[in-house]
Design a protein around this motif. Structure first.
Motif, PDB file in Angstrom:
ATOM      1  N   ALA A   1     -27.186   2.364  -3.822  1.00 27.53           N
ATOM      2  CA  ALA A   1     -26.126   1.413  -3.483  1.00 27.53           C
ATOM      3  C   ALA A   1     -25.951   1.311  -1.974  1.00 27.53           C
ATOM      4  CB  ALA A   1     -24.814   1.827  -4.153  1.00 27.53           C
ATOM      5  N   ASP A   2     -26.035   2.446  -1.286  1.00 25.65           N
ATOM      6  CA  ASP A   2     -25.918   2.432   0.180  1.00 25.65           C
ATOM      7  C   ASP A   2     -27.086   1.676   0.815  1.00 25.65           C
ATOM      8  OD1 ASP A   2     -23.563   3.830   0.109  1.00 25.65           O
ATOM      9  OD2 ASP A   2     -24.505   5.795   0.423  1.00 25.65           O
ATOM     10  N   LEU A   3     -28.294   1.888   0.282  1.00 23.92           N
ATOM     11  CA  LEU A   3     -29.452   1.165   0.802  1.00 23.92           C
ATOM     12  C   LEU A   3     -29.315  -0.340   0.569  1.00 23.92           C
ATOM     13  CD1 LEU A   3     -32.442   3.470  -0.266  1.00 23.92           C
ATOM     14  CD2 LEU A   3     -31.669   2.991   2.071  1.00 23.92           C
ATOM     15  N   LEU A   4     -28.776  -0.704  -0.588  1.00 22.76           N
ATOM     16  CA  LEU A   4     -28.568  -2.126  -0.890  1.00 22.76           C
ATOM     17  C   LEU A   4     -27.564  -2.751   0.065  1.00 22.76           C
ATOM     18  CD1 LEU A   4     -28.537  -1.903  -4.783  1.00 22.76           C
ATOM     19  CD2 LEU A   4     -30.172  -3.236  -3.423  1.00 22.76           C
ATOM     20  N   ARG A   5     -26.578  -1.987   0.482  1.00 23.01           N
ATOM     21  CA  ARG A   5     -25.606  -2.504   1.447  1.00 23.01           C
ATOM     22  C   ARG A   5     -26.267  -2.769   2.796  1.00 23.01           C
ATOM     23  NH1 ARG A   5     -22.710   0.065  -2.291  1.00 23.01           N
ATOM     24  NH2 ARG A   5     -20.611  -0.737  -2.728  1.00 23.01           N
ATOM     25  N   VAL A   6     -27.163  -1.882   3.190  1.00 24.94           N
ATOM     26  CA  VAL A   6     -27.899  -2.100   4.434  1.00 24.94           C
ATOM     27  C   VAL A   6     -28.797  -3.322   4.309  1.00 24.94           C
ATOM     28  CG1 VAL A   6     -29.592  -1.116   6.031  1.00 24.94           C
ATOM     29  CG2 VAL A   6     -27.824   0.353   5.036  1.00 24.94           C
TER      30      VAL A   6
ATOM     31  N   LYS B   1     -26.687  -6.559   4.454  1.00 29.97           N
ATOM     32  CA  LYS B   1     -26.269  -6.880   5.825  1.00 29.97           C
ATOM     33  C   LYS B   1     -27.444  -7.431   6.626  1.00 29.97           C
ATOM     34  CE  LYS B   1     -23.583  -4.948   9.652  1.00 29.97           C
ATOM     35  NZ  LYS B   1     -24.388  -5.448  10.758  1.00 29.97           N
ATOM     36  N   THR B   2     -28.602  -6.836   6.436  1.00 35.63           N
ATOM     37  CA  THR B   2     -29.796  -7.285   7.161  1.00 35.63           C
ATOM     38  C   THR B   2     -30.185  -8.697   6.757  1.00 35.63           C
ATOM     39  OG1 THR B   2     -30.607  -5.003   7.319  1.00 35.63           O
ATOM     40  CG2 THR B   2     -32.221  -6.771   7.622  1.00 35.63           C
ATOM     41  N   LYS B   3     -30.239  -8.947   5.463  1.00 33.73           N
ATOM     42  CA  LYS B   3     -30.631 -10.270   4.981  1.00 33.73           C
ATOM     43  C   LYS B   3     -29.596 -11.331   5.355  1.00 33.73           C
ATOM     44  CE  LYS B   3     -33.821 -10.880   2.775  1.00 33.73           C
ATOM     45  NZ  LYS B   3     -35.239 -11.163   3.113  1.00 33.73           N
ATOM     46  N   ALA B   4     -28.320 -10.973   5.337  1.00 33.88           N
ATOM     47  CA  ALA B   4     -27.283 -11.924   5.719  1.00 33.88           C
ATOM     48  C   ALA B   4     -27.386 -12.286   7.192  1.00 33.88           C
ATOM     49  CB  ALA B   4     -25.903 -11.342   5.411  1.00 33.88           C
ATOM     50  N   GLU B   5     -27.664 -11.297   8.028  1.00 34.50           N
ATOM     51  CA  GLU B   5     -27.813 -11.573   9.456  1.00 34.50           C
ATOM     52  C   GLU B   5     -29.040 -12.440   9.715  1.00 34.50           C
ATOM     53  OE1 GLU B   5     -27.914  -7.766  11.314  1.00 34.50           O
ATOM     54  OE2 GLU B   5     -25.720  -7.509  11.290  1.00 34.50           O
ATOM     55  N   GLN B   6     -30.116 -12.161   9.001  1.00 36.87           N
ATOM     56  CA  GLN B   6     -31.321 -12.966   9.169  1.00 36.87           C
ATOM     57  C   GLN B   6     -31.095 -14.418   8.746  1.00 36.87           C
ATOM     58  OE1 GLN B   6     -34.302 -10.873   6.903  1.00 36.87           O
ATOM     59  NE2 GLN B   6     -34.649  -9.320   8.480  1.00 36.87           N
TER      60      GLN B   6
END
Length: 385
Positions: free
Chosen positions: A311-316, A319-324
């Protein structure tokens, strides 16, 4: 500032607006003491900078019929532009049996264009229209007449600045090719079912912790009665009885007025008369359901089911995909969605349409061990395995 108080004046404005490419719309309403919103004011504007292209419509004026407005809403040659449209659309869907089409919601478009989650109208006015909104009339009883000049100015600003915001966001969507993303989001707002709560389905709104099938059945019958009563009498559902009282009743299972009196959380008005009779009838109906016909309780997502590290990895990753993509993370997936994925779920809004392409596919690949996340400087990168 022009306030329309006759059907003929409204029809004349709508005829002129029908020649424009779009019209901006907002409403003012009251709902504190009713189930359905009481429409108090409609604000309308179409492209221009004169006094006739932005008006207030007074639905409380004697004899005024909103039929010309609903005809404009059904005119597919004119885009109807709202900001955070749901409550406005609910009014028109209930009162006029009409959902404007084509539809554009600047709050949804702004999230797709990178303005963050549930961006407010004032923020867009400041950032896009380079203007300020006077907040002095925000907390107004819009049912009182006459309206002051300050109230009229405040209300009209909700549609005049919206013109510049719409034109900017529409151009941004054309450039990014993401108009289809917004259209997917608007499908929910276009669905008439979004605005009508069927009493038998009202129990889905309740938050129950590890309920038994019988408790769910009782809660379903009680919620159905409450919703029906609230709709028929046009009162807020919590004025009938609140959720905590409903769940208490589902556990108490009162058979008569004496047992009903033992409910600690029930309002005094609900202990007698029509509401009390309805409660007892709902409990009796729930108790009479055969065991084999009881509803299945909603699945509880225990912490042991959730892979916390995943779940923590999915949050990262989110965030990464949203910023991209330059979009608000919440638009791609919620925190609850991420927990569901980490617990093994493979269906949800995140797994359909444009969200699947932007986030869902990589989320599934991460769960399957096909990719990893690596940090390079300040950037998080997706690494194939």
């Amino acid at each position: 500032m022009t306030t329309l108080t006759t059907t003929d004046a409204l029809a004349a404005f709508c005829t002129a607006a029908a020649r424009a490419p779009y019209v901006t719309v907002d409403t003012e309403f009251l709902r504190e003491r009713t189930y359905y919103s009481k429409l108090c004011l409609v604000q309308l504007a179409y492209p221009g900078d004169g006094e006739t292209d932005a008006v207030l419509v007074d639905p409380l004026a004697e004899g005024l019929d909103l039929a010309p407005l609903y005809a404009l809403f059904r005119d597919v040659g004119v885009v109807k532009v709202f900001h955070a449209a749901r409550q406005d659309l609910e009014i028109f869907a209930i009162e006029g049996d009409t959902i404007p089409e084509p539809l554009f919601d600047t709050q949804i478009a702004a999230m797709v264009c990178g303005f963050g989650e549930q961006v407010g109208y004032e923020t867009l006015v400041r950032k896009v229209a380079r203007a300020q909104v006077d907040k002095s009339s925000r907390f107004t009883d819009w049912s009182r007449r006459p309206l002051s000049d300050a109230q009229k100015v405040y209300a009209l600003a909700d549609v005049t600045h919206l013109r510049a915001i719409y034109e900017y966001l529409a151009a941004e969507l054309d450039k990014s090719g993401r108009k289809a993303w917004v259209e997917e989001e608007l499908d929910i707002l276009r669905d008439p079912a979004t605005y009508r709560v069927a009493p038998p389905e009202a129990y889905h709104r309740l938050k129950m912790r590890n309920p038994s099938p019988r408790t769910v059945a009782l809660a379903r019958e009680l919620a159905a009665f409450r919703e029906s009563y609230a709709q028929a009498n046009d009162v807020p559902r919590n004025r009938v009885f609140k959720d905590d009282a409903l769940l208490e009743l589902a556990g108490l299972k009162p058979k008569d007025a004496s047992e009903l009196g033992k409910a600690r959380l029930l309002l005094r008005e609900a202990r007698r008369g029509e509401i009390a009779d309805g409660i007892l009838a709902a409990v009796a109906a729930g108790q009479a359901i055969p065991k084999e016909d009881l509803p299945v309780p909603p699945k509880q997502k225990g912490r042991e089911q959730i892979n916390g590290a995943l779940a923590d990895l999915l949050r990262v990753l989110l965030k990464t995909k949203a910023e991209q993509a330059g979009v608000a993370p919440k638009l791609l997936a919620s925190s609850s969605d991420l927990d569901d994925i980490a617990a093994g779920a493979r269906d949800g809004d995140w797994a359909r349409g444009w969200r699947l392409k932007v986030f869902g596919e990589d989320a599934l690949r991460l769960c399957a061990g096909e990719i990893a996340l690596a940090c390079k400087g300040h950037d998080v990168q997706i690494v194939p395995l």
